[in-house]
Enzyme design. Structure first.
Site, PDB file in Angstrom:
ATOM      1  N   ARG A  29      -2.577  -2.012  -3.520  1.00 33.59           N
ATOM      2  CA  ARG A  29      -3.766  -1.167  -3.395  1.00 33.59           C
ATOM      3  C   ARG A  29      -3.569   0.014  -4.339  1.00 33.59           C
ATOM      4  O   ARG A  29      -2.561   0.727  -4.249  1.00 33.59           O
ATOM      5  CB  ARG A  29      -3.908  -0.677  -1.960  1.00 33.59           C
ATOM      6  CG  ARG A  29      -5.004   0.331  -1.804  1.00 33.59           C
ATOM      7  CD  ARG A  29      -5.244   0.647  -0.350  1.00 33.59           C
ATOM      8  NE  ARG A  29      -6.345   1.577  -0.216  1.00 33.59           N
ATOM      9  CZ  ARG A  29      -6.234   2.806   0.297  1.00 33.59           C
ATOM     10  NH1 ARG A  29      -5.060   3.238   0.741  1.00 33.59           N
ATOM     11  NH2 ARG A  29      -7.275   3.589   0.376  1.00 33.59           N
ATOM     12  N   GLU A  40      -7.862  -5.328   4.869  1.00 36.92           N
ATOM     13  CA  GLU A  40      -7.733  -4.981   3.446  1.00 36.92           C
ATOM     14  C   GLU A  40      -6.577  -5.738   2.798  1.00 36.92           C
ATOM     15  O   GLU A  40      -6.644  -6.122   1.638  1.00 36.92           O
ATOM     16  CB  GLU A  40      -7.558  -3.463   3.304  1.00 36.92           C
ATOM     17  CG  GLU A  40      -8.845  -2.724   3.664  1.00 36.92           C
ATOM     18  CD  GLU A  40      -8.649  -1.246   3.959  1.00 36.92           C
ATOM     19  OE1 GLU A  40      -8.207  -0.933   5.088  1.00 36.92           O
ATOM     20  OE2 GLU A  40      -8.912  -0.424   3.085  1.00 36.92           O
ATOM     21  N   ASN A  69       0.881  -1.164   0.000  1.00 31.09           N
ATOM     22  CA  ASN A  69       0.000   0.000   0.000  1.00 31.09           C
ATOM     23  C   ASN A  69       0.921   1.218   0.000  1.00 31.09           C
ATOM     24  O   ASN A  69       1.449   1.599   1.042  1.00 31.09           O
ATOM     25  CB  ASN A  69      -0.893  -0.053   1.245  1.00 31.09           C
ATOM     26  CG  ASN A  69      -1.889   1.090   1.287  1.00 31.09           C
ATOM     27  OD1 ASN A  69      -1.844   1.986   0.443  1.00 31.09           O
ATOM     28  ND2 ASN A  69      -2.760   1.070   2.270  1.00 31.09           N
TER      29      ASN A  69
END
Ligand code: ADP
Length: 411
Positions: free
Chosen positions: A102, A396, A23
Site C-alpha cells: 500500500r 484492502e 502496509n
C-alpha cells in the site's frame, strides 16, 4: 536465513502463488501472506513501535492464535526478515509471486497499480511532500523486501489512484492557479483501495455490472471518507489534498472554515504546525465528545445521557448524510449507498441514523437486516426500492494481493 524462492512454481498457495502484502507506517508494518484468488490467509500480523526498544512483532499463522515476539530496536527490515524467515521454515518451497505494497500518495503520476522499479521508487519519493509521514515509510517497506529478496517482483498499489478519474470541477479548489500548478494543491482523495474494493463487491452483491451502477461508498474507520462511484470510476470524494478534509473522523475535524486557522493563530499564537496537529489529533469525535475517539465509546456514553457524546454522534451523522447527498450531484442518480470500515461495518446505530436522515433520497432501513448484517456478513440493509443500502466488509489486503497478481502476470 532459510530461503523463499520467488516465482518458483509449485508448493503451497495454489497455481498462481501467494502474495506478501505490506502496509508500512512510520513505526509499524502490517503484513499478510495470502492467495489472491481466494483471499485465504496463511500468515498475518503487525510489527509495532519499530525503531524503539519496545518494538514488537505479533504474528499469526492461521489457524493458530497470534504469538508475540520482542524485536528490540527492530526496523521495517527486521520485520520483513522475520516474516520471510518464518515463511521459508513453515512453507518450504512456497511459490511467492510477489510483494504488494500500500502506497499512500501517488500524486497525479499514478493512476493505477504498477510494478516497482527504480524510476517508480523515485517518483513515489517525489510525491513525499504530499504525504511526508506515509510515503517514506511505504518506501522503507519496499526497500526492506528488496534487501531480503532482491529478485522478488514488487507492486505499488496507491490509495490515491482510484480517485484520479475525478473531473477537474470536482478536484480543483477555488484558489490561485499557481497553488495548483506550482504546488499541487488539489483534491486527491484517499481510501481509494477500499472504495474500489467495496464498489466491486457491491456490484457482485447486487448482481449488476459495476459499469451500470451509481454508488456512494462510505468508508468509516478511524479515518472517514465517502466517494461517488459512477460506472465503476470515482467522480468525487470527500478527502482532499490531505486526509484531514471532509467528514468528521475519530480525531480529525474534517471540513472547517479555512478562516478558523488564521483566527485561532491570532487568538492563541499557535503556528501552522500546531494548528494542523490539533485539527488532526484533538478534534473530530474526540474533540466534540471529550470521552474518546472510538465510536463504541461515543455510542455508549450517548446512550447513558452524556450530552457531548450525543452531540458528537449527531454532528457525525449529519455531516456524513450531507456529504452523501452532495456526492449524488456528481452521480445524477443513486442506485446504492455502501457502508464499510470499522464503523460502517459494525455500527447499526450510525447506519440507521444515516438512512433515516436520507429518507428523502428514497432510502428506507430494513431494521432486522441492519441488525443482522455487519463485518461478518455483508448484505442489503434497506427495504426494496429504487435506492438500496448495503454493508460490504472491506478487504484492502485482498485488493492489493489481486492487483499485485494481475500486474505481475499481465492479467
Ligand atoms: P482503521 O481505520 O484504523 O483501519 P477500522 O476500520 O478498524 O480502523 O475502524 C476502527 C473504528 O471502528 C473504531 O475506532 C471504532 O470507532 C469503530 N468500531 C469498531 N467496532 C465498532 C462497533 N461494534 N460499534 C461501533 N463502532 C465500532
Amino acid at each position: 536465513m532459510a530461503s523463499v524462492s520467488p516465482g518458483l512454481p509449485g508448493g503451497s498457495g495454489g497455481s498462481d502463488g501467494l502474495v506478501l502484502v505490506l502496509n508500512s507506517g512510520s513505526s509499524s508494518v502490517k503484513f499478510a501472506l495470502l492467495a489472491p484468488e481466494t483471499g485465504e490467509r496463511l500468515i498475518a500480523g503487525i510489527g509495532e513501535r519499530l525503531g524503539t526498544p519496545e518494538a514488537v512483532l505479533r504474528i499469526q499463522q492461521f489457524p493458530a492464535a497470534a504469538v508475540e515476539e520482542r524485536l528490540p530496536g527492530g526496523s521495517h527490515l527486521a520485520v520483513v526478515t522475520r516474516v520471510l524467515d518464518r515463511l521459508a521454515v513453515e512453507y518450504p518451497g512456497v511459490h511467492l509471486l510477489g510483494a504488494g505494497h500500500r502506497v499512500v500518495h501517488g500524486g497525479e503520476r499514478f493512476t493505477s497499480s504498477i510494478r516497482v522499479d527504480d524510476s517508480v521508487m523515485a517518483a513515489v519519493r517525489s510525491c513525499s511532500h504530499l504525504a511526508p509521514l506515509h510515503n517514506p515509510a511505504n518506501l522503507a517497506g519496499i526497500e526492506a523486501v528488496r534487501s531480503v529478496l532482491p529478485d522478488l517482483p514488487q507492486v505499488a498499489v496507491f490509495d490515491t489512484a482510484f480517485h484520479q478519474t475525478m473531473p477537474p470541477h470536482a478536484f480543483r479548489y477555488a484558489v490561485p492557479e499557481e497553488w495548483y500548478t506550482d504546488y499541487g494543491v488539489r483534491r486527491y482523495g484517499f481510501h481509494g483501495i477500499s472504495h474500489r474494493f467495496v464498489s466491486e463487491q457491491a456490484a457482485a452483491l447486487l448482481g449488476r455490472p459495476l459499469r451500470d451502477l451509481r454508488l456512494v461508498t462510505v468508508h468509516l474507520g478511524n479515518g472517514c471518507s465517502a466517494a461517488a462511484v459512477r460506472d465503476g470510476v470515482s467522480v468525487d470524494t470527500t478527502m482532499g489534498l490531505t486526509p484531514l478534509d471532509g467528514l468528521v473522523m475519530g480525531t480529525r475535524s474534517g471540513d472547517v472554515d479555512p478562516g478558523v486557522l488564521g483566527y485561532m493563530a491570532e487568538r492563541t499564537g499557535m503556528d501552522a504546525g500546531q494548528l494542523t496537529r490539533v485539527l488532526n489529533l484533538d478534534s473530530g469525535l474526540q474533540g466534540l465528545s471529550g470521552v474518546g475517539n472510538d465510536m463504541r465509546t461515543i455510542e455508549a456514553a450517548a446512550a447513558e445521557g452524556n450530552e457531548r457524546a450525543r452531540l458528537a454522534l449527531e454532528v457525525f451523522v449529519y455531516r456524513l448524510s450531507k456529504a452523501i447527498a452532495g456526492l449524488v450531484v456528481g452521480l445524477e442518480r443513486l442506485d446504492a449507498l455502501v457502508f464499510t470500515g470499522g464503523i460502517g461495518e459494525n455500527s447499526a446505530v450510525v447506519r440507521s441514523l444515516v438512512l433515516s436522515q436520507l429518507g428523502f433520497l428514497g432510502l428506507a432501513e430494513d431494521t432486522q437486516a441492519n441488525a443482522d448484517h455487519g463485518r461478518r456478513t455483508g448484505g442489503r440493509i434497506s427495504l426494496a426500492g429504487p435506492v438500496l443500502a448495503l454493508v460490504v466488509p472491506t478487504d484492502e489486503e485482498l485488493l492489493i494481493a489481486r492487483d499485485t497478481a494481475r500486474v505481475l502476470t499481465g492479467g
